[in-house]
Design a protein around this motif. Sequence first.
Motif, PDB file in Angstrom:
ATOM      1  N   CYS A 100       0.831  -1.343  -0.034  1.00 45.31           N
ATOM      2  CA  CYS A 100       0.125   0.013   0.105  1.00 45.31           C
ATOM      3  C   CYS A 100       0.882   1.195   0.195  1.00 45.31           C
ATOM      4  O   CYS A 100       1.598   1.248   0.897  1.00 45.31           O
ATOM      5  N   LEU A 101       0.796   2.143  -0.884  1.00 49.42           N
ATOM      6  CA  LEU A 101       1.513   3.150  -1.124  1.00 49.42           C
ATOM      7  C   LEU A 101       0.894   4.451  -1.187  1.00 49.42           C
ATOM      8  O   LEU A 101      -0.027   4.567  -1.330  1.00 49.42           O
ATOM      9  N   PHE A 102       1.838   5.376  -0.803  1.00 58.38           N
ATOM     10  CA  PHE A 102       1.168   6.793  -0.712  1.00 58.38           C
ATOM     11  C   PHE A 102       1.980   7.868  -1.448  1.00 58.38           C
ATOM     12  O   PHE A 102       3.246   7.731  -1.394  1.00 58.38           O
ATOM     13  N   ILE A 103       1.384   8.710  -2.049  1.00 57.24           N
ATOM     14  CA  ILE A 103       2.175   9.990  -2.564  1.00 57.24           C
ATOM     15  C   ILE A 103       1.356  11.070  -1.915  1.00 57.24           C
ATOM     16  O   ILE A 103       0.082  11.329  -1.968  1.00 57.24           O
ATOM     17  N   ASN A 104       2.283  11.700  -1.117  1.00 51.16           N
ATOM     18  CA  ASN A 104       1.785  13.104  -0.064  1.00 51.16           C
ATOM     19  C   ASN A 104       2.694  14.149  -0.194  1.00 51.16           C
ATOM     20  O   ASN A 104       3.819  13.838   0.214  1.00 51.16           O
ATOM     21  N   PHE A 105       2.581  14.972  -1.085  1.00 48.39           N
ATOM     22  CA  PHE A 105       3.220  16.200  -0.991  1.00 48.39           C
ATOM     23  C   PHE A 105       3.324  16.980   0.200  1.00 48.39           C
ATOM     24  O   PHE A 105       4.475  17.857   0.395  1.00 48.39           O
ATOM     25  N   GLU A 106       2.435  17.064   1.053  1.00 49.20           N
ATOM     26  CA  GLU A 106       2.418  17.986   2.291  1.00 49.20           C
ATOM     27  C   GLU A 106       3.290  17.263   3.501  1.00 49.20           C
ATOM     28  O   GLU A 106       3.767  18.118   4.110  1.00 49.20           O
ATOM     29  N   ASP A 107       3.363  15.921   3.550  1.00 50.17           N
ATOM     30  CA  ASP A 107       4.118  15.359   4.465  1.00 50.17           C
ATOM     31  C   ASP A 107       5.057  14.509   3.970  1.00 50.17           C
ATOM     32  O   ASP A 107       4.740  13.359   3.782  1.00 50.17           O
TER      33      ASP A 107
END
Length: 662
Positions: A264-271
Amino acid sequence: MQTGENEQAMRKILDMTRLISIILLFIHCYYYCYGAFQEWKYTSELSDRVLKNITNSGLFSSFNKSKLIALVFLIISLIGAKGRKDEKLNYRTALAYIITGLLIYFISQLTMYLPLPMVIIAGIYMCFCTAGFLLLLSGGTLLSRIIKDKLKDDVFNDENETFPQEERLLVNENSVNIPMKYRLKDKWRSGYLNCIAPYRSILVSGSAGAGKTAFVIRQFIAQAFNRPDPYTMLVYDFKFPDLSIIAYNHFLKNKHKYKGEPECLFINFEDPSRSHRGNPLEPQSMTDITDATECSRTILLGLNKMWQTKQGDFFVESPINFFTAIIWFLRQYKDGIYCTLPHAIEFLQLPYDSLFTLLRSNKQLEVLVGPFINAYLADVMEQLEGQIASAKIALGRLSSPQLYYVLTGRDFSLDINNPEKPKVLCIGNNPQKQQVYGAVLSLFANRLLKVINKKGKSKSMLIFDEYPTISVDLIPTISTGRSNRICVLMGVQSINQLRKEYGKEQADVIMSIAGNIIAGQETGDSAKQLSEQIGKIMQKRESLSISDSGTSISKSKQLEYAVPASKIAKLSSGQFAGILSDTPDQKIELKAFDCEIIADFKAINSEEAAYKEIPVIRQVDDEMIQTNYLQIKQDIQDLMASEIGRMMSDPALAHLVIYKET
C-alpha cells in the motif's frame, strides 16, 4: 343512452318513494299516539277504519316494524339521489349526521315510558322521530354529494413517479452491491444497487454534500478489498487522507488474500515523511518519444487549465513540443539516469545557448527543436519567448524542494496490477493547492494508465474522487480497459464542472460512455441529461370536472419521465438515481433506480475509531529535502558541462555548439 325524460321519470319515482316513507312514519305516529290525536280532535271514523285495515296487515306487529319500513323506503329514495358535488364534503360529516339520526330515531321510543300526560309524550316522541328522520335524510343527501373518487392529494406527483426496482442481490466475482430502499406507490421496499459490471465504468455525480463519498465511493473501496480475489487499486484522494485512510485500513484487513507481495503506497506532497518517493517519468515505462509527448501534454495542460479547450493552437502546442524534447533527451541520456520531472524542470531553466546546444546534439529531436533553434539564431526573440516562457512560467510553480524530493525517488513502479507485486496506490491532493499538485498527480495517473492496460494482469479499480480537478484522459481506458479487467470510477459534481475543465466535447463523451451512472442531487443540464437517460414510464393522469349537472372524472395513461429533472434537483443527501449495466450471464431488467442508500453510520463511526493512521515511511527533515533540491540543480549543471565539453572536444560535434555574443 340517458335522456332528459328518463332522468325526470327517475326523479318522480324517488320523490314518490320518499313520500311513502314520510306517510309510513306519519301512520306510525298516528297509531302509537292515537290518544293524543283524539284529544287534539284529529281523528275521524274514516281514518279509524283505514287504520284498522292497516293494523290487520301486521304493520304494527312490533313497535319499530313500521319505523324500519319507513327507513327502508327513505334509503331507497336516497340511493338514486344526485346532489351537487362538493370537494369539501367528506364521509365523516355525513356519517355523523346518519349515526346521530339513527340514535334519535330509535331511542325516541324511550319517551313513551315517561310519567307525563299522553299529549306531552306524543309531542316529544313525534319531535324526536321527525328530528331523527330529517338527520337521516340530510346525512344521506350529503353522501350523494361527496366525490367518491377524489383526485389523490399528491402535490409533487411522487407516488405516480415510482416504479419497480431491482430487489434481488446479484453477486459475482467483480460485483459491488449496495443496499438501498425505494418507494413503490405508498410503500417502502428494500433492494440492492447491483453493480455487476464495474468494468463498464462508474460515474458518481452529485453536488457538494450529496453523499457521493459517504454512501457510494466508500462502499466501492470497502467491497473491492472484501472479496476472495481483491482488486489492486489507484485512489485519487482530492481531500487527502479521507479516502486513503479508508483504503489503507481495508488493505490491512485483506492483504493476506492477495497473491504475491502486496503493498500500500502513498504520494503525499504535504508530508514527505508519510509519502513514498516515485518517478512518474520512470525510464522503463517510456519506450517511445510519443510517451514523452504524452507526459509533456499532461503536465502542461494540468498547469494551464485554459489550454484544455485550446489544444491545437500554436502557442499551446509549441511549449508542449519543446518540453517533449527535454523529456526525451533526459530519457536517452545515460539510460535515463536523470529522467525525472524535477530534472526536466531544471533543464528547461538553462541559458538558451546551452539549452539549444544540448538539444540539437540529439538527432531524434531535430524535428521538435528545429523551429526554436532557427528562431533563436535568427534573433526572433519575441516569438521564442512567447513559445518557451509559457512553459517556463507554468513549470516554475513546481520548483518546490518537497515536490522535488517526492518525485526523484524510486520506491515503487507504476504497474499496480502486477500479479507478483500487487499494489494499492493512494495519491493525495490538497484543495488549496490543487492546480499545482493536480498537474503532477495527473502525470502519475496518465503514466499508470498506460502501464496497467495490458493482458494477463490482476484486476484493478481506479477511483478518481473529484475527477475534474486533474487532467487524466480516461476515455481510452474505459473503452479498451474492460477486457483487461480495469474498473474506472469517476466522481464529479456536475457535467458543467466537467465541461469547464475538459471542454464540452470531451465532457459529453465521458458522460455518455459510462455504463453505470449513480447520481445524487444535480441541477441544470446534468439533471436534464440524467432524466433523459433513465427514460420514461407509464403514468396515470386524472382530471375532475364539477358542474350543476354532475361530476365527471377522466383517467388516462401516458409516458412521462420516471425521474424528472426537477426531482433530481431536490434529492436529499443519500438519495440517488441512475442506471446500472449488466452482463450477458446476469441480465437485469430493472436497470433504472431512484432510491435511498442505506448506510449504518454507527458501524462506520466505530470502524473509523479503530482505524490506523497512515504510517511514517521514513524519517525526513528539512536538511534532507534541501540537499536533494540542490543536488538536482547540480546534476543538470554537471550534465551541461559534461555534454558541452564532450561536443567541443569532438570535431564532428563542435559546430553544434551555439554561442551568441550578447
